[in-house]
Design an enzyme around this catalytic site. Structure first.
Site, PDB file in Angstrom:
ATOM      1  N   ASP A 137      17.092  48.990  25.650  1.00  0.00           N
ATOM      2  CA  ASP A 137      15.895  48.227  25.992  1.00  0.00           C
ATOM      3  C   ASP A 137      15.952  47.668  27.409  1.00  0.00           C
ATOM      4  O   ASP A 137      14.976  47.720  28.162  1.00  0.00           O
ATOM      5  CB  ASP A 137      15.701  47.082  24.987  1.00  0.00           C
ATOM      6  CG  ASP A 137      15.560  47.600  23.561  1.00  0.00           C
ATOM      7  OD1 ASP A 137      15.345  48.821  23.399  1.00  0.00           O
ATOM      8  OD2 ASP A 137      15.691  46.799  22.627  1.00  0.00           O
TER       9      ASP A 137
ATOM     10  N   SER B 125      10.273  43.011  23.490  1.00  0.00           N
ATOM     11  CA  SER B 125       9.806  41.796  24.171  1.00  0.00           C
ATOM     12  C   SER B 125      10.984  40.985  24.702  1.00  0.00           C
ATOM     13  O   SER B 125      10.885  40.372  25.778  1.00  0.00           O
ATOM     14  CB  SER B 125       8.942  40.949  23.238  1.00  0.00           C
ATOM     15  OG  SER B 125       9.662  40.622  22.070  1.00  0.00           O
TER      16      SER B 125
ATOM     17  N   GLU C 220      17.041  57.209  18.692  1.00  0.00           N
ATOM     18  CA  GLU C 220      17.087  55.872  18.088  1.00  0.00           C
ATOM     19  C   GLU C 220      18.471  55.577  17.522  1.00  0.00           C
ATOM     20  O   GLU C 220      19.034  56.396  16.789  1.00  0.00           O
ATOM     21  CB  GLU C 220      16.020  55.788  17.000  1.00  0.00           C
ATOM     22  CG  GLU C 220      15.178  54.557  17.072  1.00  0.00           C
ATOM     23  CD  GLU C 220      14.346  54.443  18.348  1.00  0.00           C
ATOM     24  OE1 GLU C 220      14.798  53.719  19.275  1.00  0.00           O
ATOM     25  OE2 GLU C 220      13.286  55.057  18.425  1.00  0.00           O
TER      26      GLU C 220
END
Ligand code: GAF
Length: 381
Positions: free
Chosen positions: A171, A126, A34
């Site tokens: 992402d 998203s 991360e």
């Protein structure tokens, strides 16, 4: 896929004709690694089965119209634009058109209807799913010569420059390059990938994803501040990026930094890169259960050193561990979002109940939990 028929229906309702095709791109869970992406380090995401679907058809050259089942508003139409001109959710498709054109591609005009089952604001990417579905559609529709391995950087550029969010390449890479049944080991500097077999069901294991449903707060400012701190530390240490600080050199590097907060940011990144490498080594060796302590150590590092967790995710991690999880950690950028727990497959209900009970004792919005399997990356349906 309901979301595919939703996108097709929205296209028909909006444009009065059939779409030329449907393109799906998934959200992701990051297994470990991360905030390492913008430090040129390592990440290990897998794609979720939940997707955003773009139903797309041709339009006259230089004209794009987008609509989404997620908004009641009118469709948004635009021609060639410059960064920031289209705002809100439509800024993402407009950013993709801009980034493609800016890279010299002759982007076909298009009508686009979007539907998504990736929860928004939950740290499951998203926005990358939206970008990647539109990018894949426009590349296919226009027959553009843009190899898959070059697409994530282009989508990232849309997000960084057009939308103005200073994110890394994690992402978009996950949404575009992941494969079903695999985790994607990505070197964020070379952009080389290794598809790591990740069939947990075959081992009687599962990844439980717990959406903390905590409101995302201060995300943009705090994310940018972490990134700035890492870049400043790399400058002081005289390395291109924190990826270049080896674990053996960590103590020396920390001794060169005056600021305690910066020291802790550096320690998170350097140890997190090593945890990704260790996780990959264990997965390659088929020793999946043993990655648990690395997942938990990653969480502790994000909580104490990088300071990006909130009470809801800390409570979910602790409850999952107490219920017998091999390891658990927050996944994604932080300040809310989701937790993942590596569990025996037959303990899903018990772990879910344990997290819910821990939330019920506090004034938290109840969590939402499900088992995540590794799905495919962006594709034409
Ligand atoms: C967000 C960002 F978009 C990614 O680039 C990555 O930095 C992640 O947070 C943290 O690992 O999802």
């Amino acid at each position: 896929m309901t979301v595919a028929s939703d996108a097709a229906a929205a296209f028909r309702a909006q444009f009065g004709t059939e779409p030329a095709g449907l393109w799906a791109a998934p959200g992701r869970v990051n297994l470990i690694g991360e905030h390492t992406d913008y430090n040129d380090g390592f990440v290990l995401p897998f794609a979720l089965p939940q997707c955003t679907v773009a139903a797309v058809g041709p339009a006259p050259a230089g004209e794009w119209t987008v609509c989404s089942t997620a908004t009641d508003g009118d469709p948004v139409s635009f021609g060639p634009t410059e960064p920031g001109e289209v705002t809100g959710w439509a800024g993402y498709p407009a950013g993709i058109v801009w980034a493609l054109r800016d890279a010299g591609f002759d982007v076909p005009g298009a009508r686009i209807a979007l539907a998504s089952e990736v929860p928004v604001g939950s740290g499951l990417s998203s926005s990358a799913a939206l970008e990647s579905s539109v990018l894949t559609a426009l590349v296919d529709l226009g027959g553009l010569d843009l190899p898959v391995d070059r697409r994530p950087a282009l989508a990232q550029r849309a997000e960084n420059v057009y939308v103005g969010a200073p994110t890394g390449i994690l992402d978009q890479s996950a949404s575009i390059r992941c494969q079903a049944g695999r985790a994607l080991f990505l070197d964020c500097r070379s952009l080389e990938v290794e598809q790591i077999p990740f069939d947990l069901a075959a081992e009687g294991l599962a990844i439980l994803v717990v959406n903390s449903n905590a409101p995302h707060q201060h995300v943009d400012g705090e994310y940018g501040a972490r990134r700035k701190s890492c870049e400043e530390a790399a400058r002081i240490l005289g390395v291109p990026a924190l990826r270049d600080v080896p674990l053996e050199g960590l103590a020396d590097a920390l001794a060169k930094l005056d600021d305690d907060v910066m020291r802790r940011r550096v320690r998170h990144i350097v140890t997190e890169d090593q945890r990704v490498l260790d996780t990959v080594a264990l997965l390659r060796a088929g020793r999946t259960r043993e990655i648990g302590p690395l997942l938990t150590a990653s969480h502790v590092s994000m909580r104490d050193d990088f300071e990006i967790t909130v009470a809801q995710v800390d409570v979910a991690v602790e409850a999952a561990l107490e219920a017998g999880a091999y390891g658990a950690r927050m996944t994604g950028g932080g300040f809310g979002g989701c937790v993942l727990a590596l569990i025996d497959a037959d303990r899903a209900a018990g772990t879910t109940a344990a997290v819910e009970a821990a939330y019920a004792g506090r004034s938290f919005t109840p969590p939402t939990s499900w088992i995540a399997t590794a799905g495919p990356g962006a594709t034409k349906l």
